[in-house]
Write an enzyme that holds these catalytic residues in place. Structure first.
Site, PDB file in Angstrom:
ATOM      1  N   ASP A  36      -3.105 -18.515   0.835  1.00  0.00           N
ATOM      2  CA  ASP A  36      -4.090 -19.201  -0.021  1.00  0.00           C
ATOM      3  C   ASP A  36      -4.820 -20.296   0.765  1.00  0.00           C
ATOM      4  OD1 ASP A  36      -1.614 -20.454   0.078  1.00  0.00           O
ATOM      5  OD2 ASP A  36      -1.613 -21.123  -2.000  1.00  0.00           O
ATOM      6  N   TYR A  93       0.814  -1.211   0.000  1.00  0.00           N
ATOM      7  CA  TYR A  93       0.000   0.000   0.000  1.00  0.00           C
ATOM      8  C   TYR A  93       0.852   1.268   0.000  1.00  0.00           C
ATOM      9  CZ  TYR A  93      -4.624  -2.057   0.796  1.00  0.00           C
ATOM     10  OH  TYR A  93      -5.811  -2.715   0.655  1.00  0.00           O
ATOM     11  N   LYS A 132       2.971 -15.716   2.838  1.00  0.00           N
ATOM     12  CA  LYS A 132       3.217 -16.457   1.592  1.00  0.00           C
ATOM     13  C   LYS A 132       4.731 -16.706   1.556  1.00  0.00           C
ATOM     14  CE  LYS A 132       1.818 -18.168  -2.345  1.00  0.00           C
ATOM     15  NZ  LYS A 132       0.992 -19.390  -2.401  1.00  0.00           N
ATOM     16  N   ASP A 158      -6.425  -7.085   3.874  1.00  0.00           N
ATOM     17  CA  ASP A 158      -7.521  -6.416   3.171  1.00  0.00           C
ATOM     18  C   ASP A 158      -8.447  -7.450   2.547  1.00  0.00           C
ATOM     19  OD1 ASP A 158      -8.977  -4.287   1.914  1.00  0.00           O
ATOM     20  OD2 ASP A 158      -7.990  -4.855   0.045  1.00  0.00           O
TER      21      ASP A 158
END
Ligand code: IPM
Ligand code: MG
Length: 355
Positions: free
Chosen positions: A222, A142, A190, A246
């Site tokens: 995931d 971001y 991740k 988010d």
């Protein structure tokens, strides 16, 4: 106690739902003997219209001088389909988070007994769900630099950056929350692909030694996206970076069947911010039909997190539960019963607190 609250109604249904939260907060102030003052500021599309800036300095000054901020929503459809717009409402939100140092976004998911049948998941999977996300809010992709396009405009890039310090301060909040709950912390990353995620995992592994009473699990984002809808009761506290948070918190918001009911808190420095997780819902703006309960519950979080007033927070949760049980609700959850107006629900809640 004296409490100074900044009100940022923002766009769309923001002003209507904030108005109901104000009624409830005033009622709580009266009942528990608190001196509450409100100061209002502009943020989002309405601030752009009035000043050209989605987070004007005047608004920042009001927020910085307050004890807590109650925020409605931002966004306007006129910006959504214009990727070339130079100034966007969302920039105001990001700048506000950054300037106020709100690095942790706390988003709980819990069920309301009278609404749990509205969940898209099977009842046995959701009944009793109770977990909370701690989403990092002022770092990652971001804010990372460089970002932009090459000269020809044919390639675009964003940068994901995390410092150890940013991870530590967010993770500590997660560990401390877990200690007060079911003592399970899930680090979502991740790490099989991303360097930032490997730093997250390594940092959380180091910190875990300081919290021996908390069980820590490490899961790829995931897999969490999948398990969240498969077995949401498996989670207690989840910590994660900005972008993963988010996405996953939107997924989480529908699990309990009551997206219009979930509150959130943004923490990190002296001034804390509280907001409903739903957006500005422009189609409903000005119609007095939007569900104010997420904002009212955000006010409950404000009493608890910003002022350490558990009784006051509980008083609000109790009347919200009562309104659900007695069907004093807006059309989105009325299910064929009477649909109350936004303002009527606010009046009812405030009267119940005082009654
Ligand atoms: C949220 C929103 C914001 C975000 C947008 C409006 C910039 O989706 O609060 O989750 O991405 O953080
Ligand atoms: Mg979001």
């Amino acid at each position: 106690m004296e409490m100074n609250i900044a009100l940022l109604p923002g766009d769309g249904i923001g002003p209507e739902v904030i108005a109901q939260a104000v009624k409830v907060v005033k009622a709580v102030g009266q009942k528990f003997g608190h001196q509450i003052t409100f100061k209002e500021g502009l943020v989002g599309a309405c601030a752009i219209d009035a000043t050209g800036d989605p987070y004007p300095d005047a608004t920042h000054e009001i927020c910085a001088a307050s004890d807590a901020v109650l925020f409605g929503a931002i966004g306007d459809p006129k910006y959504d389909n214009d990727p070339k717009a130079k100034v966007r409402p969302e920039q105001g939100l990001l700048r506000m988070r950054q300037k106020l140092g709100l690095f942790a976004n706390v988003r709980p998911t819990f069920t309301f007994p009278s609404l749990v049948h509205k969940s898209p998941l099977k009842l046995e999977r959701v009944d009793g769900v109770d977990f909370v996300f701690f989403r990092e809010l002022t770092g990652g992709v971001y804010f990372g630099e460089p970002r932009g396009r090459n000269e020809q405009g044919t390639k675009a890039f964003d940068t994901n950056v995390y410092s150890k310090e940013e991870i530590v301060r967010l993770a500590r909040m997660g560990f401390e929350a877990a200690q007060k709950r079911r003592k399970l912390l899930t680090c979502v990353d991740k790490a099989n692909v991303m360097a930032t995620s490997r730093l997250w995992r390594e940092t959380v592994q180091e910190l875990a030694a300081e919290y021996p009473d908390v069980k820590v699990e490490y899961e790829f984002v995931d897999a969490v996206a999948m398990r969240l809808i498969q077995w949401p009761k498996a989670y207690d506290v989840l910590i994660t970076e900005n972008l993963f948070g988010d996405i996953l918190t939107d997924e989480a918001s529908v699990i309990s069947g009551s997206m219009g009911l979930m509150p959130s808190a943004s923490l990190g420095s002296k001034v804390k911010l509280f907001e409903p997780i739903h957006g500005s819902y422009p189609q409903a703006a000005g119609k007095d039909i939007a569900n104010p309960l997420a904002t009212v519950l955000s006010a409950a979080m404000m009493f608890e997190y910003a002022f350490d007033m558990k009784e006051e927070a509980q008083a609000i949760s109790d009347v919200v539960n009562l309104s659900l049980a007695e069907g004093v609700v807006t059309e989105d959850i009325a299910e064929g019963g009477k649909a109350y107006k936004t303002s009527e629900v606010g009046d009812w809640l405030a009267a119940k607190i005082l009654g």
